[in-house]
Design an enzyme around this catalytic site. Structure first.
Site, PDB file in Angstrom:
ATOM      1  CE  LYS A 134       4.076 -60.657  -7.533  1.00  0.00           C
ATOM      2  NZ  LYS A 134       5.316 -61.441  -7.535  1.00  0.00           N
ATOM      3  CE  LYS A 184       5.544 -55.260 -11.945  1.00  0.00           C
ATOM      4  NZ  LYS A 184       6.357 -55.503 -10.808  1.00  0.00           N
ATOM      5  CE  LYS A 199      10.364 -62.314 -14.317  1.00  0.00           C
ATOM      6  NZ  LYS A 199      11.357 -62.807 -13.390  1.00  0.00           N
TER       7      LYS A 199
END
Ligand code: TYM
Length: 344
Positions: free
Chosen positions: A115, A206, A209
């Site tokens: 991230k 993966k 969202k």
């Protein structure tokens, strides 16, 4: 048995969340609350502020996620359903645990690396200390089992490391000199099938969202047309489906769709191949789309009914938070005391 797990209320609930975690939350609720176990499920809204966000979107997303979880089968009468922000003990315990967590441990977290990317200097401090809050979430309630998808395994291992070091360093001895740990070591419960559902556009990423392409995921709010279209457009290869599982190696997109079919139908991947061996995606995709539509339609319908009743959703959260606050007190107080912090 104390079962604890959380989900970030950012974006829609998608098929990865559902198959990797929420379905297990419901199964554990049904099994364990009948035997006197307790389930705590929460919206990780404090985690959600670790990335840039819009306050109004977070507020709405938190309520929508409550509606989605209830639509999936979480029963607020049997499970304690709440959001972290209404239970300040999560943030308090996180601070107490930051004295135990090591920089090196957090530096190794793959989610932090993913991230933050190349811009570590510009990432929030919350993104770095995020796994310590996650440890606090479960240690606060003496969780024994934590149902999660594969991607949360590392965070759970960190929670165990933190619990162990804290217990070693600070847990006082019992009356007869025996160990009296402050925290229980939680165990991750990862489903054998569907622990990692991949993007429909890229079999190596993966389902998430945060993927900018909505075509990469099936949302639990998607209608039948959207589901059929997303499955039809899912990336695949030109080969027919093999008859053996070994034939799915090196075919991540095909393996992902077969895995989704198996998890949704409640059968093994080998059974799916027995049924579809030799058929191409022209036949398999419509079958998968129809299965998804059939299984998800009742959830979607219930979600649409629930999501507009803001007062009812807020009442669920308020009631769940009151129960969670009461359960959190003993462990939080023991942690303060173990650290030598005076509490009037
Ligand atoms: P979150 O919100 O990203 O995901 C919620 C749950 O869904 C699972 N999941 C998946 N499973 C299979 N395939 C996928 N593609 C997929 N994507 C998501 C996740 O593993 C998770 O179980 N940090 C956590 C929330 C959290 C938490 C906790 C979880 C905060 N505190 C304490 C457990 C215990 C997160 O961001 O999950």
């Amino acid at each position: 048995m104390r079962i604890v797990s959380g989900i970030q209320p950012t974006g829609n609930l998608h098929l990865g969340n559902y198959l990797g975690a929420i379905r297990n939350w419901v199964a554990m609720q049904d099994e364990w609350t009948a035997k006197g176990g307790e389930c705590l499920y929460f919206l990780a809204d404090l985690h959600a502020i670790s990335m840039p966000h819009e306050p109004a979107v977070l507020r709405a997303g938190t309520r929508e996620m409550v509606a989605a979880l209830v639509a999936c089968g979480i029963d607020p009468a049997r499970s304690i359903l709440f959001n972290q922000a209404q239970v300040p003990a999560h943030a308090e315990l996180q601070w107490l645990l930051t004295g135990t967590a090591r920089m090196g441990w957090l530096n190794r977290m793959t989610q932090w690396k993913d991230k933050a990317g190349k811009n570590r200097e510009g990432a929030s401090v919350a993104l770095f200390t995020y796994p310590v809050l996650q440890a606090a979430d479960v240690l606060l309630y003496q969780a024994t089992h934590v149902p999660v998808g594969e991607d949360q395994k590392q965070h759970l291992e960190l929670a165990r490391d933190i619990a162990q070091k804290f217990n070693n360093d600070f847990a006082p001895k019992g009356e007869n000199g025996e160990d009296a740990p402050v925290f229980t070591q939680p165990e991750a419960i990862i489903p054998p099938e569907a622990a990692r559902i991949m993007s429909l556009r890229d079999g190596s990423a993966k389902m998430s969202k945060s993927d900018p392409s909505d075509m990469s995921r099936i949302n639990l709010t998607d209608d039948a047309d959207a589901i059929m279209q997303k499955v039809r457009k899912a990336k695949t290869d030109p080969e027919p489906l093999p008859s053996e599982l070994a034939g799915l190696k090196e075919r991540p997109e095909a393996a992902n769709l077969v895995g989704i079919y198996a998890a949704m139908a409640g059968i093994s991947q080998a059974d799916v191949l027995a049924q579809f061996a030799g058929q191409g995606f022209g036949a398999f995709k419509p079958a998968l789309g129809e299965l998804l539509v059939e299984k998800l339609a009742p959830i979607t319908a219930r979600y649409r009914e629930l999501r507009t009743d803001t007062a009812a959703l807020d009442a669920i959260l308020a009631q769940g938070a009151a129960r969670a606050r009461a359960l959190a007190v003993p462990t939080l107080e023991r942690a303060y005391e173990a650290l030598g912090l005076l509490r009037g």
